[in-house]
Design an enzyme around this catalytic site. Sequence first.
Site, PDB file in Angstrom:
ATOM      1  N   GLY A 109      67.929  31.121 -16.592  1.00  0.00           N
ATOM      2  CA  GLY A 109      68.114  30.093 -15.557  1.00  0.00           C
ATOM      3  C   GLY A 109      67.241  28.881 -15.818  1.00  0.00           C
ATOM      4  O   GLY A 109      67.666  27.730 -15.672  1.00  0.00           O
ATOM      5  N   THR A 110      66.023  29.137 -16.235  1.00  0.00           N
ATOM      6  CA  THR A 110      65.076  28.045 -16.513  1.00  0.00           C
ATOM      7  C   THR A 110      65.533  27.226 -17.716  1.00  0.00           C
ATOM      8  O   THR A 110      65.436  26.002 -17.718  1.00  0.00           O
ATOM      9  CB  THR A 110      63.683  28.639 -16.779  1.00  0.00           C
ATOM     10  OG1 THR A 110      63.311  29.457 -15.664  1.00  0.00           O
ATOM     11  CG2 THR A 110      62.646  27.558 -17.021  1.00  0.00           C
ATOM     12  N   THR A 130      61.147  36.479 -20.753  1.00  0.00           N
ATOM     13  CA  THR A 130      61.829  37.458 -19.907  1.00  0.00           C
ATOM     14  C   THR A 130      61.651  38.853 -20.479  1.00  0.00           C
ATOM     15  O   THR A 130      61.610  39.019 -21.696  1.00  0.00           O
ATOM     16  CB  THR A 130      63.345  37.186 -19.766  1.00  0.00           C
ATOM     17  OG1 THR A 130      63.944  38.222 -18.955  1.00  0.00           O
ATOM     18  CG2 THR A 130      64.056  37.158 -21.124  1.00  0.00           C
ATOM     19  N   ILE A 131      61.541  39.834 -19.579  1.00  0.00           N
ATOM     20  CA  ILE A 131      61.492  41.222 -20.073  1.00  0.00           C
ATOM     21  C   ILE A 131      62.866  41.634 -20.596  1.00  0.00           C
ATOM     22  O   ILE A 131      62.984  42.563 -21.375  1.00  0.00           O
ATOM     23  CB  ILE A 131      61.040  42.213 -18.973  1.00  0.00           C
ATOM     24  CG1 ILE A 131      62.058  42.251 -17.814  1.00  0.00           C
ATOM     25  CG2 ILE A 131      59.630  41.947 -18.491  1.00  0.00           C
ATOM     26  CD1 ILE A 131      61.838  43.405 -16.846  1.00  0.00           C
ATOM     27  N   ASP A 132      63.918  40.907 -20.164  1.00  0.00           N
ATOM     28  CA  ASP A 132      65.290  41.316 -20.512  1.00  0.00           C
ATOM     29  C   ASP A 132      65.640  41.112 -21.982  1.00  0.00           C
ATOM     30  O   ASP A 132      66.590  41.707 -22.477  1.00  0.00           O
ATOM     31  CB  ASP A 132      66.302  40.528 -19.665  1.00  0.00           C
ATOM     32  CG  ASP A 132      66.049  40.676 -18.187  1.00  0.00           C
ATOM     33  OD1 ASP A 132      66.501  39.807 -17.416  1.00  0.00           O
ATOM     34  OD2 ASP A 132      65.366  41.632 -17.796  1.00  0.00           O
ATOM     35  N   ARG A 167      65.980  70.458 -16.077  1.00  0.00           N
ATOM     36  CA  ARG A 167      66.763  69.472 -15.320  1.00  0.00           C
ATOM     37  C   ARG A 167      67.289  68.357 -16.215  1.00  0.00           C
ATOM     38  O   ARG A 167      66.795  68.146 -17.333  1.00  0.00           O
ATOM     39  CB  ARG A 167      65.876  68.825 -14.243  1.00  0.00           C
ATOM     40  CG  ARG A 167      65.669  69.683 -13.027  1.00  0.00           C
ATOM     41  CD  ARG A 167      64.645  69.077 -12.084  1.00  0.00           C
ATOM     42  NE  ARG A 167      64.633  69.755 -10.785  1.00  0.00           N
ATOM     43  CZ  ARG A 167      63.656  69.593  -9.887  1.00  0.00           C
ATOM     44  NH1 ARG A 167      62.641  68.776 -10.152  1.00  0.00           N
ATOM     45  NH2 ARG A 167      63.693  70.233  -8.731  1.00  0.00           N
ATOM     46  N   GLY A 175      66.843  44.800 -16.915  1.00  0.00           N
ATOM     47  CA  GLY A 175      67.502  44.170 -18.056  1.00  0.00           C
ATOM     48  C   GLY A 175      68.620  43.233 -17.650  1.00  0.00           C
ATOM     49  O   GLY A 175      69.215  42.561 -18.467  1.00  0.00           O
ATOM     50  N   ILE A 261      57.565  47.958 -11.921  1.00  0.00           N
ATOM     51  CA  ILE A 261      56.455  48.408 -12.769  1.00  0.00           C
ATOM     52  C   ILE A 261      56.632  47.839 -14.183  1.00  0.00           C
ATOM     53  O   ILE A 261      55.670  47.532 -14.874  1.00  0.00           O
ATOM     54  CB  ILE A 261      56.425  49.956 -12.786  1.00  0.00           C
ATOM     55  CG1 ILE A 261      55.983  50.477 -11.412  1.00  0.00           C
ATOM     56  CG2 ILE A 261      55.513  50.493 -13.879  1.00  0.00           C
ATOM     57  CD1 ILE A 261      56.131  51.973 -11.248  1.00  0.00           C
ATOM     58  N   GLN A 262      57.919  47.638 -14.581  1.00  0.00           N
ATOM     59  CA  GLN A 262      58.179  47.093 -15.928  1.00  0.00           C
ATOM     60  C   GLN A 262      57.679  45.660 -16.100  1.00  0.00           C
ATOM     61  O   GLN A 262      57.583  45.163 -17.217  1.00  0.00           O
ATOM     62  CB  GLN A 262      59.686  47.121 -16.202  1.00  0.00           C
ATOM     63  CG  GLN A 262      60.269  48.520 -16.243  1.00  0.00           C
ATOM     64  CD  GLN A 262      61.764  48.513 -16.037  1.00  0.00           C
ATOM     65  OE1 GLN A 262      62.537  48.434 -16.973  1.00  0.00           O
ATOM     66  NE2 GLN A 262      62.208  48.630 -14.779  1.00  0.00           N
TER      67      GLN A 262
HETATM   68  O1  F6P Z   1      65.049  38.848 -15.246  1.00  0.00           O
HETATM   69  C1  F6P Z   1      64.033  39.775 -15.070  1.00  0.00           C
HETATM   70  C2  F6P Z   1      64.398  40.751 -13.984  1.00  0.00           C
HETATM   71  O2  F6P Z   1      63.353  41.648 -13.829  1.00  0.00           O
HETATM   72  C3  F6P Z   1      65.685  41.504 -14.245  1.00  0.00           C
HETATM   73  O3  F6P Z   1      65.535  42.516 -15.218  1.00  0.00           O
HETATM   74  C4  F6P Z   1      65.974  42.006 -12.856  1.00  0.00           C
HETATM   75  O4  F6P Z   1      67.313  42.378 -12.673  1.00  0.00           O
HETATM   76  C5  F6P Z   1      65.608  40.780 -12.010  1.00  0.00           C
HETATM   77  O5  F6P Z   1      64.599  40.082 -12.747  1.00  0.00           O
HETATM   78  C6  F6P Z   1      65.064  41.097 -10.643  1.00  0.00           C
HETATM   79  O6  F6P Z   1      64.970  39.854  -9.949  1.00  0.00           O
HETATM   80  P1  F6P Z   1      63.944  39.654  -8.728  1.00  0.00           P
HETATM   81  O7  F6P Z   1      62.572  39.590  -9.310  1.00  0.00           O
HETATM   82  O8  F6P Z   1      64.364  38.326  -8.126  1.00  0.00           O
HETATM   83  O9  F6P Z   1      64.137  40.814  -7.812  1.00  0.00           O
END
Ligand code: F6P
Length: 335
Positions: A109-110, A130-132, A167, A175, A261-262
Amino acid sequence: MKIGILTSGGDCPGINATIRGVCKTAINHYGMEVIGINDGFQGLLNKDIQVLTEKSLSGLLTQGGTILGTSREKPFKKRGADGIDKPAIIAQNIHELGLDCVVCIGGNGTQKTAAKFAEIGVNIVSIPKTIDNDIWGTDFSFGFDSAVSIAAEAVDRLHSTASSHKRVMVMEVMGHKAGWIALYSGMAGGSDIILLPEIPYTIDNIANAISERFKQGKTYSIIVVAEGIQTPNGEKAASYITEEIGKRTGVETRETVLGYIQRGGSPTPFDRNLATRMGGHATELIANGEYGCMVALSGNDFISLPLSEVRGKLKLVTEDHDLVIQGHRMGVCFG
Ligand code: F6P
């Protein structure tokens, strides 16, 4: 020169390391002044700023989050709808603040917003964050390795409880629309089944994979699922897979959603160095007057890509990615 720096979109480990990389390079190597802009593009709207000096930077390398704060403000969205022309106000404020350039640290987005500002003549250099890891044009974005490291450790921990209870443990990772975190953490954690938005799956295939494992005497299974997989009625990924697999196989199944946490805590050493290098190269572009572009990692080199080329594109997992191929060959079920 006087430059501004802002952080926009979701936070992640490594943002502060990037701020440090930009500022230390700008101040020490190029003699620039650096102005921190608070809360993303909102800070440019309200001239909400802070001067950044060497003193501001101590401890940043290892600190999670962003000292500048962030927001998901999209100034071009519904431009002028409420009679306010946010991009024009921001461009004017950049001029009044005397900023020669603005460094934008953010995700897709940025990058799109930065491209639009570049189009209206604002001097912008952006850094992929981004972590994604779904930003087109860069091999990796900082934040990703840290998120994978957190998720992989979680998978390691799920192995012991899964084996103790015989289990199926289902773990959902973030992501957005991409499966990079699920792929990398699933493979790093030795998961048996990895579900990605980019690769179609069926419950039958997953159930058969689990039954096959039982026949081989493997009494537990680990499933890593990306939050963005398709579900029939928009159900949450982990709860849908957990319920369906439990019903179909009769095996006890439990879900874990790793969530935010990620995005927390200190960046990995890889991300610290990636962030540092991204920040340094972004500052070099400014010093060379190369605006309107995004710094990107290509192999072990840093390049700059025109924002007009980056905007609106997603980098998604492909079935011919080497980790997918190796996983297939080793018996990992991708659905
Ligand atoms: O883009 C990073 C992210 O953590 C995505 O992996 C996740 O779907 C989204 O942001 C969550 O957005 P928000 O922080 O607005 O809840």
